[in-house]
Structure formats: structure tokens, C-alpha cells
Design a protein around this motif. Sequence first.
Motif, PDB file in Angstrom:
ATOM      1  N   THR A  84       0.851  -1.184   0.000  1.00 45.95           N
ATOM      2  CA  THR A  84       0.000   0.000   0.000  1.00 45.95           C
ATOM      3  C   THR A  84       0.886   1.232   0.000  1.00 45.95           C
ATOM      4  O   THR A  84       1.780   1.352   0.845  1.00 45.95           O
ATOM      5  N   VAL A  85       0.658   2.120  -0.940  1.00 49.03           N
ATOM      6  CA  VAL A  85       1.418   3.366  -1.050  1.00 49.03           C
ATOM      7  C   VAL A  85       0.515   4.519  -0.612  1.00 49.03           C
ATOM      8  O   VAL A  85      -0.616   4.642  -1.084  1.00 49.03           O
ATOM      9  N   LYS A  86       1.029   5.349   0.309  1.00 48.39           N
ATOM     10  CA  LYS A  86       0.289   6.514   0.773  1.00 48.39           C
ATOM     11  C   LYS A  86       1.109   7.769   0.487  1.00 48.39           C
ATOM     12  O   LYS A  86       2.327   7.756   0.646  1.00 48.39           O
ATOM     13  N   ALA A  87       0.424   8.813   0.080  1.00 47.26           N
ATOM     14  CA  ALA A  87       1.094  10.078  -0.234  1.00 47.26           C
ATOM     15  C   ALA A  87       0.300  11.228   0.368  1.00 47.26           C
ATOM     16  O   ALA A  87      -0.939  11.218   0.355  1.00 47.26           O
ATOM     17  N   THR A  88       1.033  12.207   0.910  1.00 41.98           N
ATOM     18  CA  THR A  88       0.432  13.416   1.463  1.00 41.98           C
ATOM     19  C   THR A  88       1.067  14.622   0.803  1.00 41.98           C
ATOM     20  O   THR A  88       2.297  14.716   0.726  1.00 41.98           O
ATOM     21  N   VAL A  89       0.245  15.513   0.311  1.00 43.88           N
ATOM     22  CA  VAL A  89       0.720  16.728  -0.353  1.00 43.88           C
ATOM     23  C   VAL A  89       0.223  17.929   0.431  1.00 43.88           C
ATOM     24  O   VAL A  89      -0.991  18.103   0.609  1.00 43.88           O
ATOM     25  N   LYS A  90       1.149  18.755   0.941  1.00 43.93           N
ATOM     26  CA  LYS A  90       0.794  20.000   1.614  1.00 43.93           C
ATOM     27  C   LYS A  90       0.781  21.106   0.577  1.00 43.93           C
ATOM     28  O   LYS A  90       1.795  21.394  -0.063  1.00 43.93           O
ATOM     29  N   LEU A  91      -0.373  21.727   0.433  1.00 45.79           N
ATOM     30  CA  LEU A  91      -0.589  22.682  -0.651  1.00 45.79           C
ATOM     31  C   LEU A  91      -0.230  24.103  -0.237  1.00 45.79           C
ATOM     32  O   LEU A  91      -0.400  24.494   0.922  1.00 45.79           O
ATOM     33  N   PRO A  92       0.257  24.902  -1.195  1.00 44.47           N
ATOM     34  CA  PRO A  92       0.411  26.344  -0.929  1.00 44.47           C
ATOM     35  C   PRO A  92      -0.956  27.006  -0.919  1.00 44.47           C
ATOM     36  O   PRO A  92      -1.928  26.451  -1.421  1.00 44.47           O
ATOM     37  N   TYR A 119      -7.855  -0.868  -4.231  1.00 51.22           N
ATOM     38  CA  TYR A 119      -8.696   0.132  -3.603  1.00 51.22           C
ATOM     39  C   TYR A 119      -7.808   1.263  -3.101  1.00 51.22           C
ATOM     40  O   TYR A 119      -6.586   1.173  -3.110  1.00 51.22           O
ATOM     41  N   GLY A 120      -8.446   2.335  -2.670  1.00 50.65           N
ATOM     42  CA  GLY A 120      -7.705   3.523  -2.258  1.00 50.65           C
ATOM     43  C   GLY A 120      -8.066   4.706  -3.133  1.00 50.65           C
ATOM     44  O   GLY A 120      -8.645   4.558  -4.208  1.00 50.65           O
ATOM     45  N   THR A 121      -7.727   5.890  -2.667  1.00 49.92           N
ATOM     46  CA  THR A 121      -7.970   7.119  -3.430  1.00 49.92           C
ATOM     47  C   THR A 121      -6.715   7.447  -4.213  1.00 49.92           C
ATOM     48  O   THR A 121      -5.776   8.052  -3.689  1.00 49.92           O
ATOM     49  N   GLN A 122      -6.686   7.023  -5.464  1.00 53.57           N
ATOM     50  CA  GLN A 122      -5.499   7.187  -6.293  1.00 53.57           C
ATOM     51  C   GLN A 122      -5.348   8.616  -6.792  1.00 53.57           C
ATOM     52  O   GLN A 122      -4.220   9.096  -7.007  1.00 53.57           O
ATOM     53  N   SER A 123      -6.440   9.311  -6.983  1.00 52.19           N
ATOM     54  CA  SER A 123      -6.388  10.709  -7.424  1.00 52.19           C
ATOM     55  C   SER A 123      -7.456  11.497  -6.672  1.00 52.19           C
ATOM     56  O   SER A 123      -8.509  10.957  -6.313  1.00 52.19           O
ATOM     57  N   LEU A 135      -3.582  10.727  -0.527  1.00 51.41           N
ATOM     58  CA  LEU A 135      -3.768   9.739  -1.593  1.00 51.41           C
ATOM     59  C   LEU A 135      -3.302   8.378  -1.104  1.00 51.41           C
ATOM     60  O   LEU A 135      -2.440   8.284  -0.222  1.00 51.41           O
ATOM     61  N   SER A 136      -3.839   7.322  -1.683  1.00 54.30           N
ATOM     62  CA  SER A 136      -3.400   5.968  -1.343  1.00 54.30           C
ATOM     63  C   SER A 136      -3.703   5.026  -2.496  1.00 54.30           C
ATOM     64  O   SER A 136      -4.624   5.263  -3.289  1.00 54.30           O
ATOM     65  N   CYS A 137      -2.929   3.956  -2.561  1.00 50.51           N
ATOM     66  CA  CYS A 137      -3.113   2.941  -3.602  1.00 50.51           C
ATOM     67  C   CYS A 137      -2.670   1.597  -3.033  1.00 50.51           C
ATOM     68  O   CYS A 137      -1.501   1.431  -2.674  1.00 50.51           O
ATOM     69  N   THR A 138      -3.589   0.639  -2.942  1.00 53.13           N
ATOM     70  CA  THR A 138      -3.262  -0.713  -2.493  1.00 53.13           C
ATOM     71  C   THR A 138      -3.219  -1.627  -3.708  1.00 53.13           C
ATOM     72  O   THR A 138      -4.219  -1.765  -4.429  1.00 53.13           O
ATOM     73  N   LEU A 139      -2.061  -2.220  -3.949  1.00 52.86           N
ATOM     74  CA  LEU A 139      -1.881  -3.081  -5.108  1.00 52.86           C
ATOM     75  C   LEU A 139      -2.427  -4.481  -4.850  1.00 52.86           C
ATOM     76  O   LEU A 139      -2.728  -4.857  -3.721  1.00 52.86           O
ATOM     77  N   ARG A 140      -2.519  -5.254  -5.917  1.00 52.62           N
ATOM     78  CA  ARG A 140      -2.807  -6.674  -5.756  1.00 52.62           C
ATOM     79  C   ARG A 140      -1.604  -7.364  -5.104  1.00 52.62           C
ATOM     80  O   ARG A 140      -0.505  -6.830  -5.086  1.00 52.62           O
ATOM     81  N   THR A 141      -1.832  -8.557  -4.582  1.00 48.66           N
ATOM     82  CA  THR A 141      -0.757  -9.288  -3.918  1.00 48.66           C
ATOM     83  C   THR A 141       0.330  -9.665  -4.926  1.00 48.66           C
ATOM     84  O   THR A 141       0.038 -10.128  -6.037  1.00 48.66           O
ATOM     85  N   VAL A 142       1.584  -9.442  -4.545  1.00 45.63           N
ATOM     86  CA  VAL A 142       2.717  -9.765  -5.418  1.00 45.63           C
ATOM     87  C   VAL A 142       2.816 -11.282  -5.553  1.00 45.63           C
ATOM     88  O   VAL A 142       2.818 -12.017  -4.562  1.00 45.63           O
TER      89      VAL A 142
END
Length: 266
Positions: A84-92, A119-123, A135-142
Motif C-alpha cells: 500500500t502506497v500513501k502520499a500526502t501533499v501539503k498545498l500552498p 482500492y484507495g484514493t489514487q487521485s 492519496l493511497s493505492c493498495t496493489l494486488r498481492t505480489v
Amino acid sequence: MRIARLLTGALVGAAATLGAAATLTAVAGPAFAAGDDQQKAPTEAGTSFRTAKEVAQGQRATADASTGDYLYWSFPADAGQRPTVKATVKLPDSAAGPSGATWRVDVYDGLRRRQACMYGTQSRAAAPDATSVELSCTLRTVRAWAEPWANDPLPGTYYVRLTAVDLSPADQGLPVSVAVEAASKEIGGPAAVDGSLAAPLVPGATGATGSQALATGEPDNGWSSGWWSDRWVWTAAGGVLAALAGIGGYALTRGTGRPSRVPPGM
């Protein structure tokens, strides 16, 4: 008494085998513990696949960038893991206005094939009053192995790309702060397959100058490539229980009295 001892021994053996499942799975499963490496987490991002900054699972990579930039990181994922990849963007302040900017995170495997998110909020578009975007993205199992025509995630390097789209000219180049983190859930036996790759998909440079590989990160315990699965433990436990059932069945069905006398003249 002998049968009771046999049954007791079989039960103890089955319990020991089943009890070892959790321990062996934890040992054999590749660990991506951050530990002291957390202090070495990247504080900048790459601008392409070739310059992607390597990050271990569990680390929180950060970077200062500008809206419109393409930001890249890479991390290793092994068979049996569901990243699962999570990203946080702090905006100006100005980017939080009605610019319609949409932030997006994409994940690619070692062959640079874009992997779909289970599942996850990709955009997500920045709300008018938002100060950050999650943002987050959970991939299928490797998987340890897949058919050549399949697009299944395979062991190796994975690339994270974060960028903003639908930017107005006034919002181009505004400063933002971002943070990215990748972590996996160990799926184990339910995702095991009968096969494995000859080597993980870790792209590397092969030029005559012997330049450094594009991605060198790997799990702390090395690549498993699917050789281990907790199915081994459950198979062994099933064998012990089958033997136990055989001993019990024999004890119940065999006769306990003496054989009947043979009639005279027979």
C-alpha cells in the motif's frame, strides 16, 4: 495404554507443527523494518524512473517540489506481499483555491507496467479550503510467478510517481511539500503459486561503463522469490493429522478378544 501413548504423541507433534506456522512465517517472510534506516529516508524525489529515489518499506520519504513536477521513488516488494502506497501533499495557499488541480499517485512494477489499485484514493482534486491532499493505492498481492501475457505484480522494484494534473498556468511552479510511504501486508499461503522467477524484476544499467544499477534496494532478508509459503506448514500438519486419524481408526476397528475356535473337522 500403548494406543493412548501413540495418540498423545501424535497430538503433541501436530500441535508443535501448527504452533511453528506463525513463527516460521514471520521468519521466512521478508522484513522491511525501518529501524535506524528511518534517519536515512530520502528527503528529495527523483524526476524520472532512472533517478527515482530508493526508499525501504516502512520509511517515510519527503521532498520539497513544485506543482507540475513529476516526482519518483522506488521500493522493493516480494512475493506474498500486498503493498500500500500513501502520499500526502501539503498545498500552498494559492493552490488551494478554485484551480481545479488534481493530484495523482501511480505505481509501476520493475518492467514499468502501471499496476492497478485494488482500492484507495489514487487521485483527488484539491478542495477550495484544503491545505493538504491525501492519496493511497493498495496493489494486488505480489505473485512469485505469472504467465508472460499476464499483468500480475511480480517480485522486484516498484516505482511511485506523484504529480498534479489539470493545473492552471497561475498555479504552475508553486512550492509544495510531499511525503510518501510504502508498507505491505503479508498474505502468505493464500497467494502462493507453484513457480518462481529466476530473479526479481530489479532494473539495472548494463552499459559498457559498468554504471551503477538503477535500483539496488531489496528486503532485509533478501528475495524469497516464492520458495517459502506457510502452505508447507499446513501440508505437514495435515500429514500428522492423517497419521493420527489412521492410528485412531485402527484402535477402534481392531478386535480385542481371542480368535474363535475352529470347529473340529475343518
